[in-house]
Design an enzyme around this catalytic site. Structure first.
Site, PDB file in Angstrom:
ATOM      1  N   ARG A 139       0.845  -1.188   0.000  1.00  0.00           N
ATOM      2  CA  ARG A 139       0.000   0.000   0.000  1.00  0.00           C
ATOM      3  C   ARG A 139       0.885   1.245   0.000  1.00  0.00           C
ATOM      4  O   ARG A 139       2.018   1.216   0.475  1.00  0.00           O
ATOM      5  CB  ARG A 139      -0.913   0.020   1.230  1.00  0.00           C
ATOM      6  N   LYS A 163      -1.807  -2.852   8.031  1.00  0.00           N
ATOM      7  CA  LYS A 163      -2.984  -2.484   8.814  1.00  0.00           C
ATOM      8  C   LYS A 163      -3.014  -3.265  10.123  1.00  0.00           C
ATOM      9  O   LYS A 163      -2.645  -4.432  10.167  1.00  0.00           O
ATOM     10  CB  LYS A 163      -4.255  -2.769   8.018  1.00  0.00           C
ATOM     11  N   HIS A 234      -2.414   2.478  -5.711  1.00  0.00           N
ATOM     12  CA  HIS A 234      -3.195   1.281  -5.412  1.00  0.00           C
ATOM     13  C   HIS A 234      -3.458   0.485  -6.682  1.00  0.00           C
ATOM     14  O   HIS A 234      -3.623  -0.745  -6.631  1.00  0.00           O
ATOM     15  CB  HIS A 234      -4.524   1.656  -4.742  1.00  0.00           C
ATOM     16  N   ARG A 237      -0.767  -1.879  -7.057  1.00  0.00           N
ATOM     17  CA  ARG A 237      -0.996  -3.012  -6.144  1.00  0.00           C
ATOM     18  C   ARG A 237      -1.954  -4.004  -6.794  1.00  0.00           C
ATOM     19  O   ARG A 237      -1.716  -5.219  -6.775  1.00  0.00           O
ATOM     20  CB  ARG A 237      -1.565  -2.467  -4.830  1.00  0.00           C
ATOM     21  N   HIS A 260      -3.631  -9.094   3.331  1.00  0.00           N
ATOM     22  CA  HIS A 260      -5.080  -9.124   3.523  1.00  0.00           C
ATOM     23  C   HIS A 260      -5.426  -9.991   4.729  1.00  0.00           C
ATOM     24  O   HIS A 260      -4.910 -11.102   4.865  1.00  0.00           O
ATOM     25  CB  HIS A 260      -5.781  -9.702   2.286  1.00  0.00           C
ATOM     26  N   TYR A 269      -9.176 -10.530  -7.256  1.00  0.00           N
ATOM     27  CA  TYR A 269      -8.177 -10.594  -8.323  1.00  0.00           C
ATOM     28  C   TYR A 269      -8.361 -11.827  -9.199  1.00  0.00           C
ATOM     29  O   TYR A 269      -7.939 -11.830 -10.351  1.00  0.00           O
ATOM     30  CB  TYR A 269      -6.763 -10.558  -7.726  1.00  0.00           C
TER      31      TYR A 269
END
Length: 288
Positions: A139, A163, A234, A237, A260, A269
């Protein structure tokens, strides 16, 4: 009350600054609807507020976030004793649409990354950033937070704090390593100031780079590639994840690389790859 909720989001929930800003904006809208009176907050008022948002044409993704904010806020108020019960428990989920992200094809990615550089520090930095974004799928916030010591040149991996402050190691290839070495040897030393600290990527004044500068670098580079969609960092990414799957990587590995929390997030994806496969089939098969 809003100040305490802000502290709760930042310090206890450890949400990103972007999410905290969005939630506080949502809360401001809700409190305006309530005329600042918390005693009016019940399930009927919450539904009325969201219905007004929908009537104003707010996107489904915005409504989903505002629903999540309302649930978080009412649960917090109930725990603090500010509400006798938690009306957010009765609030239905607003599902955000899962749109397929725009991505580069592999030739466009190659064209964007293979442009020659003159040795100017800004060009060296931008090249290293783009190579690393595409090589690792990190990110933009994770890229900006990288320190020099987060790069392990012996193993060709970077240490990323994602995150929820979850740390992961992400591999990168030789082109990204070469671009990083050129930046660190020939570019970064020219911009270092006493306030630079250990930041890997710097702005022209020597401070840690910010997300806006990275976005401008990505947009500027992709404008030079004919037929390329105008993507944000992004988008690189998304492109990295799609190309990994097209190259045979399994979904679980891509999940780990991207950081994730849920495999459901990564599954989008597979839809991108299948969509491309279907397009190629229609173009190439004589009876498609």
């Amino acid at each position: 009350m809003v100040h305490e909720f802000d502290r709760y989001l930042r310090l206890e929930r450890d949400l990103s600054p972007h999410t905290v800003r969005a939630y506080l904006s949502d809360l401001a809208s809700l409190m305006a609807h309530l005329d600042g009176r918390l005693d009016r907050l019940d399930i009927a008022t919450l539904r009325e507020w969201l219905a007004e948002q929908h009537a104003e044409g707010k996107a489904r993704a915005t409504l989903a976030r505002r629903t999540a904010c309302a649930r978080t806020f009412t649960a917090y108020c109930h725990r603090r004793g500010w509400l006798p019960d938690d009306p957010g428990l009765l609030l239905g989920s607003a599902k955000a649409p899962r749109t397929l992200p725009a991505v580069l094809d592999q030739e466009q990615a190659r064209a964007a990354l293979d442009l020659p550089t003159t040795g100017d520090p800004k060009e060296l930095r931008d090249q290293a950033m783009l190579e690393l974004l595409y090589a690792t799928g990190v990110r933009v916030s994770e890229l900006c937070a990288l320190d020099v010591d987060d790069v392990d040149r012996d193993r060709n991996v970077i240490r990323v704090l994602g995150k929820g402050r979850k740390e992961r190691s992400v591999p990168f290839g030789v082109p990204a390593l070469r671009a990083l070495d050129r930046w660190c040897i020939h570019g970064r030393p020219l911009w270092i100031h006493p306030h630079s600290g250990p930041a890997l990527f710097l702005g022209i004044r020597g401070g840690r780079i910010d997300a806006g500068t990275v976005r401008r670098a990505v947009h500027g580079r992709l404008r030079t590639v004919e037929g390329s969609p105008d993507l944000s960092p992004h988008g690189l990414r998304h492109s990295a994840a799609t190309h990994l799957l097209e190259g045979g990587a399994d979904l679980r590995s891509v999940q780990e690389l991207l950081g994730h929390a849920s495999l459901n997030t990564t599954q989008i994806y597979t839809h991108v790859s299948i969509d491309r496969l279907r397009a190629a089939y229609r173009q190439a098969h004589p009876r498609a």
